[in-house]
Design an enzyme around this catalytic site. Structure first.
Site, PDB file in Angstrom:
ATOM      1  N   GLU A  69      -9.454  -6.070   6.364  1.00 32.54           N
ATOM      2  CA  GLU A  69      -8.524  -6.933   5.594  1.00 32.54           C
ATOM      3  C   GLU A  69      -8.727  -8.402   5.984  1.00 32.54           C
ATOM      4  O   GLU A  69      -7.791  -9.095   6.394  1.00 32.54           O
ATOM      5  CB  GLU A  69      -7.070  -6.490   5.788  1.00 32.54           C
ATOM      6  CG  GLU A  69      -6.822  -5.110   5.224  1.00 32.54           C
ATOM      7  CD  GLU A  69      -5.356  -4.665   5.168  1.00 32.54           C
ATOM      8  OE1 GLU A  69      -4.470  -5.410   5.628  1.00 32.54           O
ATOM      9  OE2 GLU A  69      -5.107  -3.564   4.656  1.00 32.54           O
TER      10      GLU A  69
ATOM     11  N   GLU B 249      -8.259   2.884   3.785  1.00 33.81           N
ATOM     12  CA  GLU B 249      -6.848   3.005   4.204  1.00 33.81           C
ATOM     13  C   GLU B 249      -6.072   3.265   2.927  1.00 33.81           C
ATOM     14  O   GLU B 249      -6.200   2.499   1.964  1.00 33.81           O
ATOM     15  CB  GLU B 249      -6.314   1.708   4.827  1.00 33.81           C
ATOM     16  CG  GLU B 249      -6.691   1.499   6.255  1.00 33.81           C
ATOM     17  CD  GLU B 249      -6.021   0.256   6.859  1.00 33.81           C
ATOM     18  OE1 GLU B 249      -4.864  -0.046   6.531  1.00 33.81           O
ATOM     19  OE2 GLU B 249      -6.702  -0.396   7.665  1.00 33.81           O
TER      20      GLU B 249
HETATM   21  O1  AHR Z   1      -2.196   0.958   8.612  1.00 38.72           O
HETATM   22  C1  AHR Z   1      -1.417  -0.112   9.037  1.00 38.72           C
HETATM   23  C2  AHR Z   1      -2.006  -1.473   8.672  1.00 38.72           C
HETATM   24  O2  AHR Z   1      -2.028  -1.618   7.290  1.00 38.72           O
HETATM   25  C3  AHR Z   1      -3.442  -1.688   9.095  1.00 38.72           C
HETATM   26  O3  AHR Z   1      -3.551  -2.112  10.400  1.00 38.72           O
HETATM   27  C4  AHR Z   1      -3.881  -2.778   8.147  1.00 38.72           C
HETATM   28  O4  AHR Z   1      -5.254  -2.746   7.893  1.00 38.72           O
HETATM   29  C5  AHR Z   1      -3.047  -2.527   6.911  1.00 38.72           C
HETATM   30  O5  AHR Z   1      -2.484  -3.670   6.413  1.00 38.72           O
END
Ligand code: AHR
Length: 497
Positions: A174, A297
């Site tokens: 991110e 994710e």
């Molecule tokens: O999964 C929790 C957080 O969510 C992670 O660290 C980040 O990559 C995302 O914003």
């Protein structure tokens, strides 16, 4: 009760479903690593060299193919050298994103040991935000170099002679946000620098670039991120996959309304938009090389999950059915989606299990991974669905859409077909006629995950409230007629006659 038709063409197989679509993500966050995976010196938790045995067995059972580590936001401030060598000599550091201490007891070699125990591929995300290309290349050398060097000697002395052989490497996390607030063009320059040296050090690695979900980010500055990144990064030889993240939230984790339930499932329309956009973009910018899409994710993020509680949240049947529907979607995009990593493995967000000291229970979401595991490595089949629809206004889109009540994907491996069906309505049982074109159904092993309400969940005291039940099914006249109950997830493993 409403009626539906599902047609599956067993003789029209398409892309192979990359097993990594059934992947996971474990960050140094809350109780995911410490306690959830690493029992360390706690004598009350059965372990093998510090790794919890119950968690290893659970991930083994679902044949978890890959785990992404060490973050998340944590990755862009993690210095891998803090986590190697004798544990007593490792420095305690501060995990600034998740506001907790980092003992560094669990580092690279412990992660490799965990992956070996699970039988999965390690996927490491390197530090772009506060790290350097040099640090990343040295991490790669520490893990993969089979020849003699100071770093490979260090690995040999800590973990044995065999290189860890880490194939998957993410270049930052991110980086439009917690990973350093880069612009897409600036991140592209960093990507080229890191990737040039990492590919030179080990040309066999797969490098994953940081993308952004245009549907997730309400900030217009990010909507064009993927486009701008690809435009500024013309070196197809350096990139193997582009990642996007998607989190979903509709109402309270347990006491959601019926309309919030349906709104959540309608959000999958916007996830599909993300997949379509990325598919087109990657095909356009990298026409001569296949670049995969890694949704590395994703999952539900309920309002109860906050930094103060280590992002712990409830996990109901709704969450499980949603996971099944999202995984069905990834299967149907197997021609582009090469990986997905639900967030996060244990105790954090949409986890597969919760632990409390030596106790552990499996969430409803876990059972979906168990029911879908034979999709891994199978070929996705052409399908056609006629079924009732429900209305919803997907996040990121400007109007209400109709969505099919049934989410389906089907795959074939040898003479076995697996059909997985999520009933995305909260209140409609649907009788479907399932027809296999090009083959006759023989024996069927069916399982259903369901409960009296979509708000039911498992707890330490009642760990099997939501548990797959066997279905008795017989084909009749070449068809399978079955009622998919409201808010349920069903798997049908069909042997072809
Ligand atoms: O999964 C929790 C957080 O969510 C992670 O660290 C980040 O990559 C995302 O914003």
């Amino acid at each position: 009760m409403s009626g539906a038709r599902i047609r599956i063409w067993t003789d029209l197989p398409k892309a192979t479903i990359n097993p990594n679509i059934y992947g996971h993500f474990a960050e140094h966050l809350g109780r995911c690593i410490y306690e959830g995976i690493w029992a360390g010196r706690r004598s009350d938790i059965p372990d093998e060299d510090g790794i919890r045995l119950d968690v290893l067995a659970a991930l083994n059972q679902v044949r978890a193919p890959i785990v992404r580590w060490p973050g998340g936001c944590f990755a862009d401030m993690y210095h891998w050298r803090d986590g190697i060598g004798p544990r007593k000599q490792r420095p305690p550091t501060v995990n600034i994103w998740w506001r907790q201490g980092e003992p560094n007891e669990f580092g690279t070699d412990e992660f490799m040991q965990f992956c070996r125990g699970v039988g999965c591929e390690p996927y490491i995300c390197v530090n772009v935000g506060t790290g350097s290309a040099q640090e990343a290349v040295e991490w790669l050398e520490y893990c993969n170099h089979g020849g003699d060097s100071a770093l490979s000697r260090a690995r040999v002395s800590h973990a044995g002679a065999k290189p860890h052989g880490v194939k998957y490497w993410g270049i930052g996390n991110e980086n439009w946000g917690c990973g350093g607030r880069f612009t897409a063009a600036d991140y592209a320059k960093e990507f080229v620098r890191f990737a040039s040296f990492m590919k030179a050090a080990d040309p066999t690695v797969q490098l994953i670039g940081c993308g952004c979900s245009p549907m997730d980010c309400q900030n217009p500055a990010f909507v064009a991120w993927n486009h701008e990144f690809c435009q500024a990064m013309p070196h197809a030889d350096l990139i193997d996959q582009l990642s996007i993240h998607r989190y979903f939230s509709r109402g309270h984790g347990v006491n959601f309304s019926d309309s919030e339930y349906h709104a959540l499932f309608a959000d999958l329309i916007s996830l599909e938009r993300d997949l379509q956009q990325a598919d087109q973009l990657l095909g356009y910018f990298y026409p001569d090389k296949f670049v995969g899409l890694a949704v590395d994710e994703w999952g539900l993020w309920h309002p109860s999950a906050v930094v103060e509680n280590g992002l712990e949240q409830e996990n109901t049947l709704r969450d499980a059915v949603f996971a099944g529907a999202a995984l069905n979607l990834f299967n149907r995009y197997a021609h582009r989606v090469t990986m997905s990593n639900i967030a996060q493995t244990i105790n954090v967000l949409q986890s597969l299990a919760f632990t409390d000291g030596p106790r552990m229970f499996l969430t409803p979401t876990y059972h979906v991974y168990d029911m879908m595991r034979y999709h891994m490595g199978a070929r996705v089949l052409t399908q056609e669905i006629e079924c009732p629809e429900f209305e919803g206004h997907p996040v990121g889109l400007r109007r209400t859409f109709s969505a099919p009540a049934l989410s389906v994907s089907a795959s074939i491996s040898g003479s076995k077909v697996l059909v997985t069906v999520a009933n995305q309505t909260i209140n409609l049982d649907i009788e479907a006629r399932l027809e296999l074109r090009g083959a006759k159904p023989g024996g069927i092993v069916g399982r259903v995950l369901n409960s009296a309400t979509a708000r039911d969940l498992n707890t330490f005291d009642a760990p099997k409230t939501i548990f797959p039940k066997r279905l008795k099914l017989e084909p009749s006249g070449g068809e399978i007629v079955h009622t998919f109950p409201a808010h349920s997830f069903t798997s049908l493993n069909i042997s072809l006659a």
